[in-house]
Design a protein around this motif. Structure first.
Motif, short mmCIF file in Angstrom:
data_model
loop_
_atom_site.label_atom_id
_atom_site.label_comp_id
_atom_site.label_asym_id
_atom_site.label_seq_id
_atom_site.Cartn_x
_atom_site.Cartn_y
_atom_site.Cartn_z
N GLU A 167 9.67 1.01 5.74
CA GLU A 167 10.09 -0.25 5.63
C GLU A 167 11.59 -0.10 5.28
O GLU A 167 12.12 0.99 4.76
CB GLU A 167 9.25 -0.94 4.36
N ASP A 196 2.13 -5.44 -6.48
CA ASP A 196 2.99 -4.56 -5.62
C ASP A 196 2.96 -3.09 -5.32
O ASP A 196 3.63 -2.46 -4.81
CB ASP A 196 4.41 -5.02 -5.94
N LYS A 243 14.46 -4.47 2.31
CA LYS A 243 13.33 -5.18 2.16
C LYS A 243 12.63 -4.73 0.80
O LYS A 243 12.02 -5.47 -0.15
CB LYS A 243 12.23 -4.80 3.22
N LYS A 244 12.68 -3.55 0.50
CA LYS A 244 12.14 -2.88 -0.76
C LYS A 244 12.94 -3.40 -1.85
O LYS A 244 12.34 -3.90 -2.93
CB LYS A 244 12.00 -1.49 -0.80
N SER A 297 11.32 -5.97 -4.65
CA SER A 297 11.40 -5.60 -6.31
C SER A 297 12.11 -6.49 -7.03
O SER A 297 11.75 -6.79 -8.18
CB SER A 297 12.02 -3.94 -6.33
N TYR A 334 14.62 4.31 -4.49
CA TYR A 334 13.93 3.95 -3.15
C TYR A 334 14.70 4.99 -1.87
O TYR A 334 14.18 5.33 -1.36
CB TYR A 334 14.08 2.68 -2.79
N ASN A 373 2.21 -1.26 -2.26
CA ASN A 373 3.15 -1.48 -1.11
C ASN A 373 4.06 -0.07 -1.13
O ASN A 373 4.53 0.21 -2.05
CB ASN A 373 3.90 -2.75 -1.19
N GLY A 374 4.63 0.06 0.27
CA GLY A 374 5.48 1.05 0.48
C GLY A 374 4.67 2.39 0.12
O GLY A 374 5.52 3.48 -0.04
N ARG A 382 6.87 2.41 -7.18
CA ARG A 382 7.66 1.31 -6.86
C ARG A 382 8.32 1.04 -8.24
O ARG A 382 8.13 1.61 -9.20
CB ARG A 382 6.51 0.04 -6.87
#
Length: 378
Positions: A44, A142, A48-49, A53, A28, A145-146, A166
């Motif tokens: 983000e 998920d 938080k990631k 996860s 990440y 997301n991101g 992810r």
């Protein structure tokens, strides 16, 4: 169920688990550099990631463990002595080949044809199937997301899109054969990487997850049938790498032949993405919206937006054509600081972004390119 949850949570005390979590955080962090290069800031926070996860990885591990318990899958660790090195070797050709569906299928086929190495093909293929089932489950939850807005080359022009990556640390429970049969917790890293140029990220992840679920179901059905019909072991060994590669190539073909949807608009400025907690997001602007005017001033290029916001107006109203073709007016006010930016990423006619994403090259191809550049061979 309580014992299952307790066993999985016990894995949190394992140093190996936290090494896997560290690998996820490192991935990440690398993606964050690209994100900051494109957007100028992070969408983000890294923590938080990592938390999302980790929690979803535990959830996926529970789902996988329940499936393994229902199927009564028993694993011999010696089976993976041959599969893991081959997976690493294949990854030198392309990173996607590190997936066990390739190495597992190849080793299984060699075992069937030559009688060596001796492995439990049904057990190996069941592991592959359930891991892809977990992956499909996590992608649905998920995968979108991101997402990072990007620009890529398609049909000799630069178009907008999204890069989706992810990673999940997944602990799951299996029964290990050896001196008797005992339950053990295995920790794996599952990842998802994809581009969305012809579909919205949510639609793309649904499509990918559906294909992986079908792939997983086919492997599980063949594995169960192979217990009664040993001839199907050959089919199982071939289907694993071939079907997995077909899913990838079909997805690539759809992206290559499909029409890019994140292209410049002939009228107004089209949005690719909004920054979290920014003015655009607070106003309700979304990906695909076309800004036609701001405070009555027609907008056709990014400079038009900058001109309107140059004097930090306290109040703005924007005429927007949304993806449904409906004309709406959105407004926003900030009487303390004024409005200096919409905090959005546009898709201009001639991108002035120097960062254009390319497909990941294999380590082997990068090495050959480097050697060729040095003139060692032509």
């Amino acid at each position: 169920m309580f014992e299952l949850l307790y066993s999985l949570l016990s894995s949190l005390k394992s140093p190996i688990y936290w090494i896997v979590v560290a690998i996820v955080i490192f991935q990440y962090k690398k993606l964050g550099k690209m994100e900051k290069m494109i957007l100028g800031s992070y969408k983000e926070p890294l923590y938080k990631k990592a938390i999302a996860s980790t929690v979803l990885g535990l959830l996926g591990g529970m789902v996988g463990s329940i499936v393994f318990m229902i199927l009564g899958t028993r694993v011999n660790s010696n089976d993976f002595i041959y599969i893991l090195p081959l997976a690493i070797l294949l990854s030198l050709i392309h990173p996607r080949f590190i997936c066990f569906s390739y190495a597992g299928g190849i080793v299984s086929l060699i075992s069937l044809l030559f009688g060596y190495p001796k492995i439990n093909i049904i057990s190996v293929m069941t592991i592959v199937a359930v891991l892809h089932l977990i992956e499909a489950f996590l992608i649905i939850l998920d995968g979108h997301n991101g997402k990072i807005p990007i620009f890529m080359e398609k049909d000799n022009e630069i178009v907008g899109g999204f890069n989706m990556n992810r990673f999940w640390p997944v602990p799951f429970l299996v029964f290990l054969e050896g001196y008797g049969v005992m339950p053990v917790t295995v920790i794996a890293v599952l990842g998802y990487g994809d581009f969305a140029l012809t579909k919205h990220p949510k639609d793309k992840t649904k499509e990918t997850a559906s294909m992986l679920f079908i792939f997983s179901a086919i492997l599980l059905i063949l594995s169960e049938l192979s217990k009664s019909y040993s001839q199907l072991l050959y089919v199982l060994a071939i289907v694993s790498p071939v079907f997995h590669e077909m899913i990838i190539q079909m997805g690539r073909k759809r992206e290559r032949l499909g029409k890019a949807i994140f292209t410049p608009s002939q009228r107004g400025l089209k949005l690719l993405d909004t920054m979290p907690y920014g003015v655009g997001e607070k106003m309700g602007l979304k990906t695909g919206d076309i800004i036609l005017s701001i405070n009555g001033n027609v907008v056709q290029k990014k400079e038009d937006v900058l001109n309107v916001l140059r004097f930090s107006p306290k109040y703005i109203w924007i005429d927007v054509l949304n993806e449904n073709g409906k004309l709406v007016t959105l407004d926003y006010k900030d009487y303390r600081k004024g409005i200096q930016s919409l905090d959005v990423l546009f898709i201009p006619e001639e991108p002035d972004y120097s960062f254009v994403v390319e497909e990941v090259k294999s380590p082997l191809s990068r090495l050959l390119k480097r050697i060729k550049r040095k003139g060692l061979f032509k």
